[in-house]
Design an enzyme around this catalytic site. Structure first.
Site, PDB file in Angstrom:
ATOM      1  N   SER A 127      18.399 -16.727 141.980  1.00 30.42           N
ATOM      2  CA  SER A 127      19.188 -16.236 140.859  1.00 30.42           C
ATOM      3  C   SER A 127      19.709 -17.411 140.036  1.00 30.42           C
ATOM      4  CB  SER A 127      20.323 -15.338 141.341  1.00 30.42           C
ATOM      5  OG  SER A 127      20.980 -14.766 140.232  1.00 30.42           O
ATOM      6  N   ASP A 128      21.035 -17.571 139.957  1.00 26.44           N
ATOM      7  CA  ASP A 128      21.622 -18.653 139.157  1.00 26.44           C
ATOM      8  C   ASP A 128      22.245 -19.722 140.042  1.00 26.44           C
ATOM      9  OD1 ASP A 128      23.681 -17.073 140.081  1.00 26.44           O
ATOM     10  OD2 ASP A 128      24.887 -17.281 138.276  1.00 26.44           O
ATOM     11  N   GLU A 129      21.747 -19.851 141.261  1.00 25.31           N
ATOM     12  CA  GLU A 129      22.310 -20.800 142.219  1.00 25.31           C
ATOM     13  C   GLU A 129      21.350 -21.963 142.450  1.00 25.31           C
ATOM     14  OE1 GLU A 129      22.839 -19.666 146.424  1.00 25.31           O
ATOM     15  OE2 GLU A 129      24.948 -20.146 146.073  1.00 25.31           O
ATOM     16  N   LEU A 136      25.781 -21.031 138.058  1.00 19.79           N
ATOM     17  CA  LEU A 136      25.988 -20.943 136.604  1.00 19.79           C
ATOM     18  C   LEU A 136      26.941 -19.788 136.332  1.00 19.79           C
ATOM     19  CD1 LEU A 136      22.329 -21.363 135.284  1.00 19.79           C
ATOM     20  CD2 LEU A 136      24.076 -23.123 135.593  1.00 19.79           C
TER      21      LEU A 136
END
Length: 186
Positions: A113-115, A72
């Site tokens: 995280s954002d992965e 993201l």
């Protein structure tokens, strides 16, 4: 003798109840070990297992498998500007969108995280590419935080099996490299 038989039946019943509880507790622990607690998606460990299974199935059925590594964009700014609680909302909403726009045969996981990672199974590369495009299009809509539209965007690295790799490690490495290259060019 009847009393001993009745006691035996009661003891056996109690043992069965305890065993059932133990098995349910073990299943719950296994599920927790393979699930991201925030999004409810499979986690990195589950992803590795699923990718290995999916590659084996693609090999046996002579089909295509696409692996997307998805990051993201601007997620750090979301956390910095709105706080980690709102960042968590973006992650949870992203997970919901992934679930809603992936097919039952596909698997979406949160790696950290954002992965995220998405394993797409298809009969051929064209069908895999269409499934990938559907997910990417779904995640281009803004999130609403505190009445404000927030556009995060995505960066995607894509690799196909067997073309780009025949093992989970090879495919993950190639998709990761594609993600890094896409980030450099965005």
């Amino acid at each position: 003798l009847a009393l001993l038989t009745a006691v035996g039946v009661i003891l056996m019943g109690a043992m069965l109840v305890r065993e059932r509880r133990r098995l349910r507790a073990e299943a719950r622990i296994r599920a927790l070990a393979l699930t991201d607690p925030l999004t409810g998606l499979p986690n990195r460990r589950a992803f590795q297992d699923e990718l290995t299974r999916a590659i084996g199935l693609a090999r046996r059925t002579d089909s295509t498998l696409a692996l997307l590594m998805i990051d993201l964009d601007h997620f750090k700014e979301v956390n910095d500007t709105y706080g980690h609680g709102q960042g968590d909302v973006v992650l949870v909403e992203s997970a919901k969108i992934f679930r809603h726009h992936t097919r039952e045969v596909d698997t979406v996981c949160r790696l950290g995280s954002d992965e995220f990672a998405l394993v797409v199974r298809a009969d051929d590369a064209l069908a895999a590419t269409q499934a990938v495009q559907d997910v990417v299009n779904a995640l281009t809509h803004p999130f609403w935080i505190g009445g404000q539209a927030l556009q995060t965007g995505l960066t995607v690295g894509l690799a196909y099996a067997p073309r780009d790799g025949e093992t989970g490690d090879e495919l993950t490495r190639r998709a990761g490299l594609a993600l890094q290259a896409a980030k450099r060019h965005s």
